[in-house]
Design a protein around this motif. Sequence first.
Motif, PDB file in Angstrom:
ATOM      1  N   SER A 382       0.789  -1.109   0.067  1.00 44.91           N
ATOM      2  CA  SER A 382      -0.008   0.009  -0.238  1.00 44.91           C
ATOM      3  C   SER A 382       0.821   1.200   0.162  1.00 44.91           C
ATOM      4  O   SER A 382       1.797   1.413   0.898  1.00 44.91           O
ATOM      5  CB  SER A 382      -1.034   0.038   1.255  1.00 44.91           C
ATOM      6  N   SER A 383       0.579   2.059  -0.999  1.00 43.97           N
ATOM      7  CA  SER A 383       1.211   3.443  -0.955  1.00 43.97           C
ATOM      8  C   SER A 383       0.543   4.408  -0.170  1.00 43.97           C
ATOM      9  O   SER A 383      -0.367   4.951  -0.610  1.00 43.97           O
ATOM     10  CB  SER A 383       1.463   3.964  -2.379  1.00 43.97           C
ATOM     11  N   MET A 384       0.999   4.461   1.237  1.00 43.79           N
ATOM     12  CA  MET A 384       0.278   5.319   2.129  1.00 43.79           C
ATOM     13  C   MET A 384       0.381   6.883   1.844  1.00 43.79           C
ATOM     14  O   MET A 384      -0.451   7.791   2.298  1.00 43.79           O
ATOM     15  CB  MET A 384       0.986   5.148   3.556  1.00 43.79           C
ATOM     16  N   ASN A 385       1.425   7.431   0.912  1.00 43.03           N
ATOM     17  CA  ASN A 385       1.374   8.880   0.500  1.00 43.03           C
ATOM     18  C   ASN A 385       0.937   9.323  -0.728  1.00 43.03           C
ATOM     19  O   ASN A 385       1.298  10.420  -1.151  1.00 43.03           O
ATOM     20  CB  ASN A 385       2.738   9.333   1.346  1.00 43.03           C
ATOM     21  N   ARG A 386       0.539   8.214  -1.481  1.00 45.12           N
ATOM     22  CA  ARG A 386       0.339   8.632  -2.863  1.00 45.12           C
ATOM     23  C   ARG A 386      -0.823   9.537  -2.839  1.00 45.12           C
ATOM     24  O   ARG A 386      -2.337   9.213  -2.134  1.00 45.12           O
ATOM     25  CB  ARG A 386      -0.115   7.399  -3.704  1.00 45.12           C
TER      26      ARG A 386
END
Length: 559
Positions: A382-386
């Motif tokens: 999961s890309s948390m800061n996209r």
Amino acid sequence: LSTYTRTKTMGKHDSDILTFVKLAQRGETSRKLRGLIEHAPKEEITAWRDADGLDLMHNVILANNSEVVEFMLQRGHFVRPHQPDVLLYSSLAALLGERTVLQILLQYRPDDYFPSKIPIKLPESVKDKLMSAKDSKATSPLDIAARAGHTECVSVILNQCVLRRHADEALEDKSDVTLACVADSPQSLALLLDRKSRDPRSWEKALEVCLHHALPDCLDLLLQAQTRDTRHMFKGMNFFHVLYTYSANHGAQSYARLAQATEVLVRHGHDVGARTPSRTFPMYSLLTHAFCFHDYDNTQYYVKALRVLLKHGADPNHDEIKLEKRYPKVMAGRILGRSAFSSALHCLMETVEQYSQYLQSPALAVQFVEDCACVIMGSGRSSMNRVSFIGDSDKMTIQGSILHQLAKSSVFLGVNPAIVRCVLRHGADPNLKVEGRYAINVYFDRLFEKMRSLKVVDAKHKHMEDAMTICRLCMFMEHSAIRDCLDVFVKNHKMEASPQVQHYVSAVVEELGRRSRQVHPLRDSSAWAAWKACGCRFENVHKLQVSSEIKTYILPMAF
């Protein structure tokens, strides 16, 4: 014949019953036989047993004398609630392949259709010719007939029992193949697929039943028998989307089979990353139906299916909204029924926010978020800061990271420290400013918008605890970011006229101002520096050659 004519106990009319059995075995009609048992008490007729423990009805069925079977049933002998000690009558007829006898028995004893625990016991003289109970796991006449290879008996049971019991479902296809799936009988389905010509329409309708009811065994057999392209089915929707969207409408048992049905689809090459038509991405279709607030125990089965999707490579960062914006044809071909989402975590938060209006307490919603978020973030993909769109996909007015989405949803769910810690631990950055707002700003913008719509003044300030809790994000923000966050807040709300929010504005300004001036102890500053050096990822912290106590201090656990 002697095996069937020696009685274990002698009754007053045993000789007549014995003669009745002999004549029935010779194929005599009921006209010639009725006089032998008409004068015998019903209790004595049903109590009679031969040396093998079989009763009169068993012997007539073994003789395949359908006329005499119906004669006895018409006169009330051996009808329910009477049950044999061994070998259910319909099971015996199914085992022998006696279609006409089976049809008569099910007419008078329709409940014999259901699985039975009555043991199967056969006379030694016929046991070698038939499938013995020890060789079979079948417990219903349908499965017994299927395992014995009697196609006509299978067809009788499907049309006489299954079709009748599901008459209110308005089945579009009533072929034997479809009815075998409705009955969830993989044994009968396997027999029919092997021996009957395959009608493409029946195959498709049977497949639809398997997906709607989450029937993994029958689904597996149908996909093994697949001979045509299935991309045209269900308006082009992938099978995962159909499985998760419709199975919730077909009873509690469907939930428990979701993960297994998912595994079957994966095994047969169905793509867990299917993206067209838009709004059918499997993971998001699952999440939008996973919150079983009416019976939360069922949610665990969706979580298991979610693990299967992630295990086989489903992307939790797939952005449906971005795809629709970039390609107008994709937008035009979208499937109605659910919103589009920017990622799995965005989908999770939005879904639970929509359901929150039906809940008396947010506790269950919080548990749902925790259960699913841990699985999604635990995948490590999961890309948390996209940055992507949050909120209603059809409006697409706000952008932000996962933390922005969580802040927005927390207005409805309450600010839950455990969820915030989980998101921070997986790398979410509260310093991220998107479209002029930090996560804290998004929270208060939505909170005040909600409060302005209230007709009753919040005199008890019931949201104040959550307001102060969300401000604790400042513990993990740079001083410059905190001051900037405060400036944004003051700019947006300093002229607030609503009496609902004036008290909150003052309290938040004071709290953010205090935190912007706060000097952190050296230990906290060192832990913060170590956390940044580890890329704000908990797995990197765990790799450090330091004590567990220091690792715990480095992780953002203090929220």
